[in-house]
Motif scaffolding. Structure first.
Motif, mmCIF file in Angstrom:
data_model
loop_
_atom_site.group_PDB
_atom_site.id
_atom_site.type_symbol
_atom_site.label_atom_id
_atom_site.label_comp_id
_atom_site.label_asym_id
_atom_site.label_seq_id
_atom_site.Cartn_x
_atom_site.Cartn_y
_atom_site.Cartn_z
ATOM 1 N N VAL A 5 0.848 -1.196 0.000
ATOM 2 C CA VAL A 5 0.000 0.000 0.000
ATOM 3 C C VAL A 5 0.887 1.251 0.000
ATOM 4 N N GLY A 46 -3.729 -10.997 2.214
ATOM 5 C CA GLY A 46 -2.642 -10.500 1.360
ATOM 6 C C GLY A 46 -1.598 -9.772 2.179
ATOM 7 N N SER A 106 1.616 -3.334 5.073
ATOM 8 C CA SER A 106 0.275 -2.979 5.582
ATOM 9 C C SER A 106 0.032 -3.611 6.953
ATOM 10 N N GLU A 155 -1.824 -15.430 3.597
ATOM 11 C CA GLU A 155 -0.881 -15.194 2.494
ATOM 12 C C GLU A 155 -0.623 -16.496 1.749
ATOM 13 N N ALA A 199 -6.126 -18.045 0.274
ATOM 14 C CA ALA A 199 -6.917 -17.393 1.325
ATOM 15 C C ALA A 199 -8.333 -17.964 1.430
ATOM 16 N N ASP A 239 -6.585 -7.298 0.391
ATOM 17 C CA ASP A 239 -5.586 -6.778 -0.547
ATOM 18 C C ASP A 239 -4.835 -7.938 -1.213
HETATM 19 N N1 SAM Z 1 -1.183 -5.888 1.803
HETATM 20 C C1 SAM Z 1 0.200 -5.930 1.376
HETATM 21 C C2 SAM Z 1 0.852 -4.624 1.755
HETATM 22 O O1 SAM Z 1 0.296 -3.563 1.434
HETATM 23 O O2 SAM Z 1 1.917 -4.675 2.401
HETATM 24 C C3 SAM Z 1 0.301 -6.115 -0.126
HETATM 25 C C4 SAM Z 1 -0.395 -7.338 -0.613
HETATM 26 S S1 SAM Z 1 -0.060 -7.675 -2.301
HETATM 27 C C5 SAM Z 1 -0.902 -6.399 -3.119
HETATM 28 C C6 SAM Z 1 -1.084 -9.065 -2.609
HETATM 29 C C7 SAM Z 1 -0.657 -10.289 -1.836
HETATM 30 O O3 SAM Z 1 -1.705 -11.263 -1.961
HETATM 31 C C8 SAM Z 1 0.613 -10.959 -2.352
HETATM 32 O O4 SAM Z 1 1.513 -11.116 -1.301
HETATM 33 C C9 SAM Z 1 0.142 -12.298 -2.892
HETATM 34 O O5 SAM Z 1 1.067 -13.353 -2.710
HETATM 35 C C10 SAM Z 1 -1.109 -12.533 -2.059
HETATM 36 N N2 SAM Z 1 -2.067 -13.434 -2.724
HETATM 37 C C11 SAM Z 1 -2.376 -13.527 -4.037
HETATM 38 N N3 SAM Z 1 -3.294 -14.478 -4.246
HETATM 39 C C12 SAM Z 1 -3.581 -15.003 -3.037
HETATM 40 C C13 SAM Z 1 -4.439 -16.037 -2.596
HETATM 41 N N4 SAM Z 1 -5.212 -16.720 -3.441
HETATM 42 N N5 SAM Z 1 -4.488 -16.311 -1.285
HETATM 43 C C14 SAM Z 1 -3.723 -15.615 -0.400
HETATM 44 N N6 SAM Z 1 -2.880 -14.628 -0.756
HETATM 45 C C15 SAM Z 1 -2.807 -14.328 -2.060
#
Ligand code: SAM
Length: 211
Positions: free
Chosen positions: A36, A60, A66, A84, A113, A133
């Protein structure tokens, strides 16, 4: 939108050595630069603090940027559960949250997730703040699961809802990602169990309250 965000970040964001180190660790580990924005992070801290949240569920984690912002808003008795997909990302997030002093208050569940959410629903868990996210195609499913897991009046924050401003550009070429987010936003706006609005900072954050 970019100019407005730069302005907000410049005026309201003070230097944050710890978050800069988190960004550096994400880069060094070859992970994507999709945390973010600094102002979005500040909004998350403030929302958690204002709402007096104790139990947060994040979907996420990436490198924990975040997660740290969310944890900064709660007290010593607050807790963060973060879902995650990637074990490597959850490990770095845990390392960064520990460095920030929240290691004892955070718990990472790795894997898709949707599977973790199913388990949490079966366990009858309750949370009073959610931050969605992760993969955008699953946003409607994540939202419904969060509502099932919500304490009364829980807050649900959702990132990237403006799709870099494209959702509001009527002349732009139609793109799948844009129409998906437009549909999702309309769904949230019409949802009978939610009161919601979009805060146009970063890539747009929906702030919703479960009725
Ligand atoms: N919220 C974090 C931050 O702002 O620090 C950024 C998150 S990043 C935009 C999206 C995250 O979602 C990634 O780490 C990715 O590995 C995870 N992700 C993607 N698909 C997913 C799933 N099906 N289940 C769990 N996590 C997932």
């Amino acid at each position: 939108m970019k100019k407005i965000n730069q302005y907000i970040d410049e005026v309201f964001q003070t230097e944050d050595e710890l978050l800069e180190e988190v960004m550096q660790s994400i880069k060094e580990n070859g992970m994507p630069n999709i945390s973010v924005s600094p102002s979005s992070g500040k909004l998350l801290s403030m929302l958690v603090s204002i709402s007096g949240t104790k139990n947060i569920l994040e979907i996420g984690a990436l490198g924990g940027y975040s997660g740290i912002c969310l944890a900064r808003g709660f007290d010593e008795d607050g807790s963060l559960t973060s879902l995650e997909l990637e074990q490597k990302y959850a490990d770095l997030a845990k390392q960064n949250l520990t460095k920030a002093g929240f290691g004892e208050q955070v718990n990472y569940l790795t894997g898709p997730a949707l599977e973790s959410l199913e388990v949490l629903v079966q366990q009858n868990k309750r949370y009073d703040f959610f931050f969605i996210d992760a993969d955008k195609g699953n946003y409607p499913n994540y939202l419904e699961n969060c509502i099932k897991l919500a304490s009364p009046n829980a807050v649900i924050a959702i990132d990237n809802v403006l799709a870099r401003g494209s959702v509001a550009d009527k002349d732009a070429e139609p793109k799948r990602y844009t129409s998906m987010m437009q549909e999702f936003n309309q769904h949230v706006a019409n949802h009978p169990e939610l009161e919601a609005v979009i805060v146009p900072i970063g890539d747009g954050i929906t702030v919703a309250q479960v009725k």
